[in-house]
Design a protein around this motif. Sequence first.
Motif, PDB file in Angstrom:
ATOM      1  N   THR A  81      -3.676  -7.503  10.976  1.00  0.00           N
ATOM      2  CA  THR A  81      -3.732  -6.131  10.466  1.00  0.00           C
ATOM      3  C   THR A  81      -3.002  -5.182  11.415  1.00  0.00           C
ATOM      4  O   THR A  81      -3.599  -4.484  12.231  1.00  0.00           O
ATOM      5  CB  THR A  81      -5.200  -5.687  10.255  1.00  0.00           C
ATOM      6  N   ASN A  82      -1.682  -5.225  11.335  1.00  0.00           N
ATOM      7  CA  ASN A  82      -0.839  -4.223  11.995  1.00  0.00           C
ATOM      8  C   ASN A  82       0.435  -4.070  11.160  1.00  0.00           C
ATOM      9  O   ASN A  82       0.812  -4.973  10.402  1.00  0.00           O
ATOM     10  CB  ASN A  82      -0.526  -4.588  13.452  1.00  0.00           C
ATOM     11  N   ILE A  83       1.089  -2.944  11.291  1.00  0.00           N
ATOM     12  CA  ILE A  83       2.204  -2.603  10.409  1.00  0.00           C
ATOM     13  C   ILE A  83       3.326  -3.638  10.484  1.00  0.00           C
ATOM     14  O   ILE A  83       3.852  -4.096   9.470  1.00  0.00           O
ATOM     15  CB  ILE A  83       2.735  -1.196  10.729  1.00  0.00           C
ATOM     16  N   THR A 101      12.292  -4.883 -10.517  1.00  0.00           N
ATOM     17  CA  THR A 101      11.439  -3.731 -10.228  1.00  0.00           C
ATOM     18  C   THR A 101      10.142  -4.201  -9.585  1.00  0.00           C
ATOM     19  O   THR A 101       9.708  -5.340  -9.795  1.00  0.00           O
ATOM     20  CB  THR A 101      11.118  -2.956 -11.520  1.00  0.00           C
ATOM     21  N   PHE A 102       9.525  -3.324  -8.821  1.00  0.00           N
ATOM     22  CA  PHE A 102       8.284  -3.694  -8.153  1.00  0.00           C
ATOM     23  C   PHE A 102       7.405  -2.462  -7.947  1.00  0.00           C
ATOM     24  O   PHE A 102       7.840  -1.313  -8.080  1.00  0.00           O
ATOM     25  CB  PHE A 102       8.566  -4.372  -6.815  1.00  0.00           C
ATOM     26  N   LYS A 103       6.160  -2.738  -7.600  1.00  0.00           N
ATOM     27  CA  LYS A 103       5.203  -1.702  -7.249  1.00  0.00           C
ATOM     28  C   LYS A 103       4.306  -2.241  -6.148  1.00  0.00           C
ATOM     29  O   LYS A 103       3.956  -3.428  -6.148  1.00  0.00           O
ATOM     30  CB  LYS A 103       4.364  -1.311  -8.461  1.00  0.00           C
ATOM     31  N   VAL A 104       3.906  -1.387  -5.216  1.00  0.00           N
ATOM     32  CA  VAL A 104       2.987  -1.767  -4.143  1.00  0.00           C
ATOM     33  C   VAL A 104       1.642  -1.088  -4.380  1.00  0.00           C
ATOM     34  O   VAL A 104       1.579   0.119  -4.635  1.00  0.00           O
ATOM     35  CB  VAL A 104       3.532  -1.376  -2.755  1.00  0.00           C
ATOM     36  N   GLU A 105       0.582  -1.880  -4.339  1.00  0.00           N
ATOM     37  CA  GLU A 105      -0.780  -1.337  -4.379  1.00  0.00           C
ATOM     38  C   GLU A 105      -1.511  -1.770  -3.125  1.00  0.00           C
ATOM     39  O   GLU A 105      -1.543  -2.966  -2.804  1.00  0.00           O
ATOM     40  CB  GLU A 105      -1.537  -1.837  -5.616  1.00  0.00           C
ATOM     41  N   THR A 106      -2.086  -0.817  -2.407  1.00  0.00           N
ATOM     42  CA  THR A 106      -2.798  -1.101  -1.169  1.00  0.00           C
ATOM     43  C   THR A 106      -4.270  -0.752  -1.318  1.00  0.00           C
ATOM     44  O   THR A 106      -4.619   0.286  -1.886  1.00  0.00           O
ATOM     45  CB  THR A 106      -2.208  -0.295   0.001  1.00  0.00           C
ATOM     46  N   LYS A 107      -5.118  -1.641  -0.829  1.00  0.00           N
ATOM     47  CA  LYS A 107      -6.551  -1.356  -0.742  1.00  0.00           C
ATOM     48  C   LYS A 107      -6.935  -1.444   0.722  1.00  0.00           C
ATOM     49  O   LYS A 107      -6.823  -2.508   1.337  1.00  0.00           O
ATOM     50  CB  LYS A 107      -7.360  -2.353  -1.580  1.00  0.00           C
ATOM     51  N   ARG A 108      -7.366  -0.310   1.282  1.00  0.00           N
ATOM     52  CA  ARG A 108      -7.677  -0.255   2.714  1.00  0.00           C
ATOM     53  C   ARG A 108      -9.190  -0.292   2.917  1.00  0.00           C
ATOM     54  O   ARG A 108      -9.877   0.714   2.802  1.00  0.00           O
ATOM     55  CB  ARG A 108      -7.097   1.019   3.326  1.00  0.00           C
ATOM     56  N   ASP A 116      -3.800   5.963   5.014  1.00  0.00           N
ATOM     57  CA  ASP A 116      -4.599   5.715   3.820  1.00  0.00           C
ATOM     58  C   ASP A 116      -3.807   4.841   2.844  1.00  0.00           C
ATOM     59  O   ASP A 116      -2.622   4.556   3.049  1.00  0.00           O
ATOM     60  CB  ASP A 116      -5.038   7.027   3.166  1.00  0.00           C
ATOM     61  N   SER A 117      -4.465   4.416   1.768  1.00  0.00           N
ATOM     62  CA  SER A 117      -3.880   3.433   0.849  1.00  0.00           C
ATOM     63  C   SER A 117      -2.592   3.937   0.202  1.00  0.00           C
ATOM     64  O   SER A 117      -1.587   3.215   0.148  1.00  0.00           O
ATOM     65  CB  SER A 117      -4.897   3.063  -0.229  1.00  0.00           C
ATOM     66  N   ILE A 118      -2.612   5.169  -0.296  1.00  0.00           N
ATOM     67  CA  ILE A 118      -1.434   5.702  -0.985  1.00  0.00           C
ATOM     68  C   ILE A 118      -0.258   5.843  -0.028  1.00  0.00           C
ATOM     69  O   ILE A 118       0.883   5.462  -0.336  1.00  0.00           O
ATOM     70  CB  ILE A 118      -1.774   7.056  -1.640  1.00  0.00           C
ATOM     71  N   ILE A 150      -6.085  -4.494   3.165  1.00  0.00           N
ATOM     72  CA  ILE A 150      -6.133  -4.312   4.621  1.00  0.00           C
ATOM     73  C   ILE A 150      -7.587  -4.359   5.070  1.00  0.00           C
ATOM     74  O   ILE A 150      -8.391  -3.492   4.721  1.00  0.00           O
ATOM     75  CB  ILE A 150      -5.479  -2.982   5.033  1.00  0.00           C
ATOM     76  N   ARG A 151      -7.919  -5.376   5.851  1.00  0.00           N
ATOM     77  CA  ARG A 151      -9.271  -5.529   6.366  1.00  0.00           C
ATOM     78  C   ARG A 151      -9.244  -5.507   7.892  1.00  0.00           C
ATOM     79  O   ARG A 151      -8.188  -5.541   8.517  1.00  0.00           O
ATOM     80  CB  ARG A 151      -9.910  -6.816   5.836  1.00  0.00           C
ATOM     81  N   LYS A 152     -10.422  -5.447   8.465  1.00  0.00           N
ATOM     82  CA  LYS A 152     -10.546  -5.253   9.915  1.00  0.00           C
ATOM     83  C   LYS A 152      -9.844  -6.351  10.706  1.00  0.00           C
ATOM     84  O   LYS A 152      -9.057  -6.084  11.620  1.00  0.00           O
ATOM     85  CB  LYS A 152     -12.030  -5.210  10.302  1.00  0.00           C
TER      86      LYS A 152
END
Length: 397
Positions: A81-83, A101-108, A116-118, A150-152
């Motif tokens: 969990t690092n960039i 085409t693509f899309k990214v969805e993040t759950k933090r 933050d997720s967005i 993204i988890r701890k």
Amino acid sequence: MERVILIKYGELTTKKGNRSFFVNTLKKNILYHLEDYNVKLVNDNSRMYIYFEDKELERIVSIINKIFGIHMYHIAYICDTNIESIYENCLNAIKNKEFKTFKVETKRSDKTFNYDSITFSKMLGGHILKNINDITVDVHNPDMLVQVEIRKDKTYIYLNNYKGIGGYPVGTQPKALLMLSGGIDSPVAGYLAMKRGIKIDAVYFEAIPHTSLDARNKVIDLVKKIVSYTDHINLHIVNFTRIQEEIYKNCDNNYAITIMRRMMYRIMEELCKKNKAYAIVNGESIGQVASQTLVSINVINNVTNIPVIRPVACLDKLEIIDIAKKIDTYEISILPFEDCCTVFVPKHPVINPELEQATSMENNFDYQKMIKEAVDSIYTIKIDKNYEKNSDFKNLL
């Protein structure tokens, strides 16, 4: 890149205080089905993770597709969990994929993560655009959906969504007994009962020599199909010959099916008591045959106080066939070996039987003694994923 099967619970998450019981039962069931594979299973209240060897993935997936309680799963890549790690592993995951085409969805889930997720979805999307040519973002209908959790301790990246069969894990409800004939409907009823977490055993009524060893083996093969959704099923084989012959000697032929079903329900009640089962499950579909009109069901049901569950009661035949094909029982069910429910079907079975008439005909013979004999002489076989027909099984003839 290390991968893991990430399982989402779906309906199990609604259980609040009982959630741990449902999750632990699901975990136990998964471990049983995957005991022959080199896997590690880790879970928390919202996710379950199966660590596996790549060479075994295809077979493992085919197995978990038959485990009730799994709402959805993903084949996910794992990274720190690092960039930098997320950027690198995300590019490695998608670099050989074909998409425009693509899309990214993040759950933090890790709220200590700096973005933050967005915000992070935009950052990761920008990084992908910089490093892969001729692609664009489409937030409404993308060719590829890149999902990041993204988890701890770890971050999970996945590009897929696989639907599980849902329901509750088998064993979260106590046992019921399935009236299993050789037809299309009853195996489907057993499958649907298990989907609600019910542990089932099966009961097969045979009338040797009027029914054959082929008919019995057909039922065993059906159990072998549906047992892949649970750990094992005990098949109780009832010798119904004498009872059935007495019915046809002493009762109006048009009432034979009604009285036969009443005798079966009496035996099922005794077996439920004997096997600590809380319900009877069968494949009755309203109006499909004479014994399944509402009047017939009422008269037949009159002999038992055990709850009767009819999972396919409101499905039409084509809907039932669709499920039978999905669970791979249909081709077995249509094999031309008659069971005791079809071998003596009268030309004009009564569709609106009268309870008094049925009761009066039953008093023409000592059915209670014969029911006790049938229950006492039941032969039971345990069928699991390793079951093979016993070579001396023919001795039951």
